[in-house]
Design a protein around this motif. Structure first.
Motif, PDB file in Angstrom:
ATOM      1  N   ALA A 143      30.734  33.139 -24.929  1.00  0.00           N
ATOM      2  CA  ALA A 143      32.112  33.243 -24.462  1.00  0.00           C
ATOM      3  C   ALA A 143      32.908  32.062 -25.016  1.00  0.00           C
ATOM      4  CB  ALA A 143      32.166  33.262 -22.938  1.00  0.00           C
ATOM      5  N   ALA A 144      33.805  32.334 -25.936  1.00  0.00           N
ATOM      6  CA  ALA A 144      34.597  31.269 -26.560  1.00  0.00           C
ATOM      7  C   ALA A 144      35.686  30.812 -25.600  1.00  0.00           C
ATOM      8  CB  ALA A 144      35.214  31.769 -27.857  1.00  0.00           C
ATOM      9  N   HIS A 145      35.619  29.538 -25.223  1.00  0.00           N
ATOM     10  CA  HIS A 145      36.637  28.956 -24.351  1.00  0.00           C
ATOM     11  C   HIS A 145      37.960  28.884 -25.097  1.00  0.00           C
ATOM     12  CE1 HIS A 145      38.803  25.914 -22.034  1.00  0.00           C
ATOM     13  NE2 HIS A 145      37.936  26.104 -21.048  1.00  0.00           N
ATOM     14  N   THR A 146      39.045  29.045 -24.365  1.00  0.00           N
ATOM     15  CA  THR A 146      40.363  28.882 -24.962  1.00  0.00           C
ATOM     16  C   THR A 146      40.447  27.546 -25.704  1.00  0.00           C
ATOM     17  OG1 THR A 146      41.307  30.105 -23.123  1.00  0.00           O
ATOM     18  CG2 THR A 146      42.827  28.850 -24.480  1.00  0.00           C
ATOM     19  N   GLY A 147      40.857  27.604 -26.956  1.00  0.00           N
ATOM     20  CA  GLY A 147      40.952  26.380 -27.735  1.00  0.00           C
ATOM     21  C   GLY A 147      39.617  25.944 -28.291  1.00  0.00           C
ATOM     22  N   CYS A 148      38.859  26.884 -28.841  1.00  0.00           N
ATOM     23  CA  CYS A 148      37.531  26.547 -29.354  1.00  0.00           C
ATOM     24  C   CYS A 148      37.561  26.121 -30.816  1.00  0.00           C
ATOM     25  CB  CYS A 148      36.586  27.736 -29.186  1.00  0.00           C
ATOM     26  SG  CYS A 148      37.091  29.206 -30.115  1.00  0.00           S
TER      27      CYS A 148
ATOM     28  N   THR B  89      31.593  24.796 -18.459  1.00  0.00           N
ATOM     29  CA  THR B  89      31.878  24.948 -19.872  1.00  0.00           C
ATOM     30  C   THR B  89      30.840  24.079 -20.571  1.00  0.00           C
ATOM     31  OG1 THR B  89      34.243  25.236 -19.419  1.00  0.00           O
ATOM     32  CG2 THR B  89      33.639  24.625 -21.674  1.00  0.00           C
ATOM     33  N   VAL B  90      30.014  24.681 -21.408  1.00  0.00           N
ATOM     34  CA  VAL B  90      28.840  24.018 -21.983  1.00  0.00           C
ATOM     35  C   VAL B  90      29.075  23.800 -23.475  1.00  0.00           C
ATOM     36  CG1 VAL B  90      26.351  24.152 -22.344  1.00  0.00           C
ATOM     37  CG2 VAL B  90      27.378  25.179 -20.284  1.00  0.00           C
ATOM     38  N   ASN B  91      29.115  22.535 -23.884  1.00  0.00           N
ATOM     39  CA  ASN B  91      29.450  22.230 -25.275  1.00  0.00           C
ATOM     40  C   ASN B  91      28.363  21.495 -26.052  1.00  0.00           C
ATOM     41  OD1 ASN B  91      32.069  23.325 -24.855  1.00  0.00           O
ATOM     42  ND2 ASN B  91      32.728  21.386 -23.946  1.00  0.00           N
TER      43      ASN B  91
ATOM     44  N   MET C 221      29.863  30.305 -12.614  1.00  0.00           N
ATOM     45  CA  MET C 221      29.409  29.043 -12.064  1.00  0.00           C
ATOM     46  C   MET C 221      29.715  27.850 -12.969  1.00  0.00           C
ATOM     47  SD  MET C 221      25.654  30.087 -10.542  1.00  0.00           S
ATOM     48  CE  MET C 221      25.767  28.774  -9.307  1.00  0.00           C
ATOM     49  N   ASN C 222      30.129  26.749 -12.360  1.00  0.00           N
ATOM     50  CA  ASN C 222      30.147  25.474 -13.049  1.00  0.00           C
ATOM     51  C   ASN C 222      28.712  25.175 -13.492  1.00  0.00           C
ATOM     52  OD1 ASN C 222      29.983  22.662 -13.625  1.00  0.00           O
ATOM     53  ND2 ASN C 222      31.681  22.227 -12.257  1.00  0.00           N
ATOM     54  N   ALA C 223      28.541  24.824 -14.748  1.00  0.00           N
ATOM     55  CA  ALA C 223      27.188  24.612 -15.279  1.00  0.00           C
ATOM     56  C   ALA C 223      26.393  23.589 -14.475  1.00  0.00           C
ATOM     57  CB  ALA C 223      27.266  24.178 -16.738  1.00  0.00           C
ATOM     58  N   LEU C 224      27.086  22.616 -13.865  1.00  0.00           N
ATOM     59  CA  LEU C 224      26.389  21.575 -13.109  1.00  0.00           C
ATOM     60  C   LEU C 224      25.774  22.100 -11.822  1.00  0.00           C
ATOM     61  CD1 LEU C 224      28.969  18.656 -13.512  1.00  0.00           C
ATOM     62  CD2 LEU C 224      26.843  19.010 -14.796  1.00  0.00           C
ATOM     63  N   THR C 225      26.174  23.290 -11.389  1.00  0.00           N
ATOM     64  CA  THR C 225      25.680  23.837 -10.122  1.00  0.00           C
ATOM     65  C   THR C 225      24.664  24.961 -10.303  1.00  0.00           C
ATOM     66  OG1 THR C 225      27.382  25.565  -9.924  1.00  0.00           O
ATOM     67  CG2 THR C 225      27.942  23.354  -9.119  1.00  0.00           C
ATOM     68  N   CYS C 226      24.381  25.330 -11.538  1.00  0.00           N
ATOM     69  CA  CYS C 226      23.539  26.500 -11.798  1.00  0.00           C
ATOM     70  C   CYS C 226      22.089  26.099 -12.063  1.00  0.00           C
ATOM     71  CB  CYS C 226      24.086  27.270 -12.993  1.00  0.00           C
ATOM     72  SG  CYS C 226      23.187  28.803 -13.341  1.00  0.00           S
ATOM     73  N   ARG C 227      21.173  26.679 -11.267  1.00  0.00           N
ATOM     74  CA  ARG C 227      19.748  26.443 -11.430  1.00  0.00           C
ATOM     75  C   ARG C 227      19.017  27.775 -11.539  1.00  0.00           C
ATOM     76  NH1 ARG C 227      18.911  22.022  -6.505  1.00  0.00           N
ATOM     77  NH2 ARG C 227      20.669  20.646  -7.070  1.00  0.00           N
ATOM     78  N   GLN C 228      17.759  27.687 -11.929  1.00  0.00           N
ATOM     79  CA  GLN C 228      16.977  28.891 -12.164  1.00  0.00           C
ATOM     80  C   GLN C 228      16.897  29.787 -10.921  1.00  0.00           C
ATOM     81  OE1 GLN C 228      15.291  29.633 -15.386  1.00  0.00           O
ATOM     82  NE2 GLN C 228      15.672  31.573 -14.349  1.00  0.00           N
ATOM     83  N   GLU C 229      16.839  29.171  -9.732  1.00  0.00           N
ATOM     84  CA  GLU C 229      16.706  29.960  -8.502  1.00  0.00           C
ATOM     85  C   GLU C 229      17.842  30.958  -8.322  1.00  0.00           C
ATOM     86  OE1 GLU C 229      15.322  25.744  -7.198  1.00  0.00           O
ATOM     87  OE2 GLU C 229      16.424  26.681  -8.858  1.00  0.00           O
ATOM     88  N   VAL C 230      19.064  30.520  -8.598  1.00  0.00           N
ATOM     89  CA  VAL C 230      20.193  31.425  -8.400  1.00  0.00           C
ATOM     90  C   VAL C 230      20.235  32.496  -9.485  1.00  0.00           C
ATOM     91  CG1 VAL C 230      21.975  30.175  -9.710  1.00  0.00           C
ATOM     92  CG2 VAL C 230      22.615  31.484  -7.690  1.00  0.00           C
ATOM     93  N   VAL C 231      19.821  32.149 -10.684  1.00  0.00           N
ATOM     94  CA  VAL C 231      19.784  33.136 -11.764  1.00  0.00           C
ATOM     95  C   VAL C 231      18.790  34.245 -11.422  1.00  0.00           C
ATOM     96  CG1 VAL C 231      19.302  33.525 -14.208  1.00  0.00           C
ATOM     97  CG2 VAL C 231      20.436  31.410 -13.474  1.00  0.00           C
TER      98      VAL C 231
END
Length: 240
Positions: free
Chosen positions: A7-12, A204-206, A180-190
């Motif tokens: 997913a390309a963030h706006t302004g990539c 947003t993961v860069n 999800m904010n990447a900082l809050t996402c773990r394998q359990e929720v996935v």
């Protein structure tokens, strides 16, 4: 096998966020999804814009797009016209490009849904951002549940409970997945989300190491300002 979407963030690329030039860059990079921010002008035209402005309450789109006025919204508009959501939907239609429409205010909901239906884009558009009440009013629109930007200490310590509760909320609310904010996402929720038939997107993961970690977690989509790096990693993983 799960294939993560880019997913390309706006302004990539080199062009300013939320301009048609930037949107075209997201397409040219070969992304699966392009993300844009949506607000509305005084008369209800949906436009691409991240930050709020008092001029949105007093000016129509035609007035705002005047070359002498539009830089008041953002200096980027000195060189670029204000892009509309209608333009984005029209340009992306022939190629079937998926869109992540990040709605910044509740008054953007109705104009956005109207345009999605007008361009018959229900299957390729996902809504994030301000979406309260959308799943009840528009059950045919694909809405992602925006999870907390930060985890409380309780949620962090008892993440299993958080994962279960947020997935239950999404299922009960008629959402198609979690944003999800990447900082809050773990394998359990996935794992819980996938078991429940829900998508999981992160933003947003860069950087490369974090991309690799999320690819290993079978994330459904990663929003990034570095789509080329992410595509290279996905391509390499397919060859393994």
């Amino acid at each position: 096998m799960n294939i993560t979407m880019v997913a390309a963030h706006t302004g990539c690329g080199i062009y300013p966020d939320n301009t048609m030039a930037s949107f075209q860059e997201g397409i040219k990079f070969g992304s699966d999804i392009v993300e844009v921010d949506v607000r509305v002008t005084q008369e209800g035209t949906a436009i691409l814009l991240h930050d709020d402005s008092p001029y949105l309450l007093t000016h129509t789109y035609e007035q705002l797009n005047n070359p002498d006025v539009r830089p008041l919204l953002d200096p980027a508009y000195k060189e670029h016209e204000i892009a509309t959501l209608a333009q984005v939907l029209r340009v992306s239609d022939p190629i079937g490009m998926k869109l992540n429409l990040d709605l910044k205010t509740a008054d953007a909901i109705d104009p956005t849904v109207k345009l999605i239906r007008q361009y018959e884009a229900l299957k390729r558009v996902f809504i994030t951002g301000c979406s309260e009440g959308m799943t009840e009013r528009f059950p045919d629109v694909q809405v992602m549940l925006n999870t907390p930007v930060e985890l409380s200490s309780r949620h962090s310590e008892r993440y299993d409970e958080f994962a279960e509760s947020i997935c239950q909320e999404a299922r009960r609310g008629g959402y198609v997945g979690l944003n999800m904010n990447a900082l809050t996402c773990r394998q359990e929720v996935v794992d819980r989300a996938h078991d429940s038939g829900l998508l999981v997107w992160v933003y947003t993961v860069n950087d490369r190491p974090t991309m690799e970690r999320f690819l290993g977690m079978r994330i459904d989509a990663i929003t990034t300002r570095a789509p080329k790096i992410l595509m290279e990693l996905i391509s390499a993983s397919k060859q393994l």
